[in-house]
Design a protein around this motif. Sequence first.
Motif, PDB file in Angstrom:
ATOM      1  N   LYS A 211      10.447   5.427  -0.411  1.00  0.00           N
ATOM      2  CA  LYS A 211       9.797   6.735  -0.341  1.00  0.00           C
ATOM      3  C   LYS A 211       9.353   7.074  -1.756  1.00  0.00           C
ATOM      4  O   LYS A 211      10.089   6.836  -2.714  1.00  0.00           O
ATOM      5  N   LEU A 212       8.147   7.612  -1.884  1.00  0.00           N
ATOM      6  CA  LEU A 212       7.616   7.943  -3.204  1.00  0.00           C
ATOM      7  C   LEU A 212       7.583   9.471  -3.343  1.00  0.00           C
ATOM      8  O   LEU A 212       6.646  10.119  -2.863  1.00  0.00           O
ATOM      9  N   ASP A 213       8.617  10.001  -3.967  1.00  0.00           N
ATOM     10  CA  ASP A 213       8.751  11.464  -4.037  1.00  0.00           C
ATOM     11  C   ASP A 213       7.587  12.094  -4.790  1.00  0.00           C
ATOM     12  O   ASP A 213       7.282  11.710  -5.919  1.00  0.00           O
ATOM     13  N   GLY A 214       6.926  13.040  -4.142  1.00  0.00           N
ATOM     14  CA  GLY A 214       5.846  13.789  -4.791  1.00  0.00           C
ATOM     15  C   GLY A 214       4.625  12.960  -5.154  1.00  0.00           C
ATOM     16  O   GLY A 214       3.792  13.386  -5.952  1.00  0.00           O
ATOM     17  N   TYR A 215       4.482  11.797  -4.544  1.00  0.00           N
ATOM     18  CA  TYR A 215       3.402  10.876  -4.922  1.00  0.00           C
ATOM     19  C   TYR A 215       2.016  11.518  -4.783  1.00  0.00           C
ATOM     20  O   TYR A 215       1.110  11.256  -5.555  1.00  0.00           O
ATOM     21  N   TYR A 216       1.871  12.363  -3.767  1.00  0.00           N
ATOM     22  CA  TYR A 216       0.575  13.014  -3.543  1.00  0.00           C
ATOM     23  C   TYR A 216       0.600  14.479  -3.995  1.00  0.00           C
ATOM     24  O   TYR A 216      -0.182  15.290  -3.509  1.00  0.00           O
ATOM     25  N   GLY A 217       1.495  14.799  -4.893  1.00  0.00           N
ATOM     26  CA  GLY A 217       1.595  16.177  -5.381  1.00  0.00           C
ATOM     27  C   GLY A 217       2.251  17.066  -4.351  1.00  0.00           C
ATOM     28  O   GLY A 217       3.443  17.356  -4.441  1.00  0.00           O
ATOM     29  N   ASN A 218       1.496  17.423  -3.329  1.00  0.00           N
ATOM     30  CA  ASN A 218       2.024  18.325  -2.299  1.00  0.00           C
ATOM     31  C   ASN A 218       2.701  17.571  -1.157  1.00  0.00           C
ATOM     32  O   ASN A 218       3.164  18.175  -0.207  1.00  0.00           O
ATOM     33  N   ALA A 219       2.711  16.256  -1.202  1.00  0.00           N
ATOM     34  CA  ALA A 219       3.317  15.475  -0.109  1.00  0.00           C
ATOM     35  C   ALA A 219       3.944  14.207  -0.667  1.00  0.00           C
ATOM     36  O   ALA A 219       3.498  13.679  -1.698  1.00  0.00           O
ATOM     37  N   HIS A 220       4.974  13.740   0.018  1.00  0.00           N
ATOM     38  CA  HIS A 220       5.603  12.492  -0.400  1.00  0.00           C
ATOM     39  C   HIS A 220       4.786  11.307   0.104  1.00  0.00           C
ATOM     40  O   HIS A 220       4.002  11.423   1.048  1.00  0.00           O
TER      41      HIS A 220
ATOM     42  N   LEU B  99       0.836  -1.198   0.000  1.00  0.00           N
ATOM     43  CA  LEU B  99       0.000   0.000   0.000  1.00  0.00           C
ATOM     44  C   LEU B  99       0.871   1.248   0.000  1.00  0.00           C
ATOM     45  O   LEU B  99       2.067   1.179   0.267  1.00  0.00           O
ATOM     46  N   GLU B 100       0.252   2.382  -0.288  1.00  0.00           N
ATOM     47  CA  GLU B 100       0.950   3.657  -0.234  1.00  0.00           C
ATOM     48  C   GLU B 100       0.237   4.530   0.789  1.00  0.00           C
ATOM     49  O   GLU B 100      -0.969   4.445   0.939  1.00  0.00           O
ATOM     50  N   VAL B 101       1.009   5.370   1.455  1.00  0.00           N
ATOM     51  CA  VAL B 101       0.425   6.271   2.450  1.00  0.00           C
ATOM     52  C   VAL B 101       1.186   7.586   2.418  1.00  0.00           C
ATOM     53  O   VAL B 101       2.391   7.606   2.113  1.00  0.00           O
ATOM     54  N   ARG B 102       0.491   8.670   2.705  1.00  0.00           N
ATOM     55  CA  ARG B 102       1.179   9.974   2.817  1.00  0.00           C
ATOM     56  C   ARG B 102       2.166   9.905   3.967  1.00  0.00           C
ATOM     57  O   ARG B 102       1.831   9.374   5.025  1.00  0.00           O
ATOM     58  N   GLU B 103       3.322  10.479   3.774  1.00  0.00           N
ATOM     59  CA  GLU B 103       4.318  10.376   4.850  1.00  0.00           C
ATOM     60  C   GLU B 103       3.913  11.154   6.092  1.00  0.00           C
ATOM     61  O   GLU B 103       4.423  10.909   7.177  1.00  0.00           O
TER      62      GLU B 103
END
Length: 155
Positions: A135-144, A112-116
């Motif tokens: 770590k997924l850089d910029g995955y949520y646009g404004n958050a990793h 799964l993915e989650v906002r850091e």
Amino acid sequence: MCAMMLTMEQASIRQLDKLYKIETECFKKEAFTKHQIAHLLTDYNSVSLIAKCNNEIVGFIIGMMYPERNALAGHILTIDVLLSHRRRGIAQKLLGEIEKIFVEKGVKSCRLEVREDNAAALRLYQKLGYRKVAKLDGYYGNAHGIYLKKDLGES
Ligand SMILES: CC(C)(COP(=O)(O)OP(=O)(O)OC[C@H]1O[C@@H](n2cnc3c(N)ncnc32)[C@H](O)[C@@H]1OP(=O)(O)O)[C@@H](O)C(=O)NCCC(=O)NCCS
């Protein structure tokens, strides 16, 4: 309060309006659209569960299964509990139950993915044995984002 009356069952497209309402309460801008939830609920490869407290839907989880190398992998797409019903173990039960179903269907791992900055969700996943993979850089646009994985192999 639902200490004694919590039940879990498979979700249905008939519950779409209620599930969408919960999704928007939980995620605001990052919520899935109603159309996306409808699609997920009816996808052949999805597993979705609702948690009911005294017959009212108070949370839900949707996961997908897909082939990966020689095995099946599970992916949690959303897990939501109404604000009024948090910290009573509902998410933990939903996640535990979907993992059990995944295992019955031959799924070997779950990710799964989650906002850091989502401390509650990160604690939940780590409590249940998920480990940070990347770590997924910029995955949520404004958050990793953080990518987590759990081996369901022998559980
Ligand atoms: C994350 C969420 C699903 C947790 O639901 P919940 O039913 O309140 O969680 P549970 O009661 O099962 O908590 C299980 C464990 O998770 C951790 N946890 C849950 N909420 C927490 C919080 N607010 N702060 C710190 N840890 C928390 C704790 O370790 C907890 O165990 P404990 O109560 O014994 O300490 C809920 O807060 C939610 O719906 N948030 C909005 C949607 C969301 O962010 N979903 C996840 C996206 S990846």
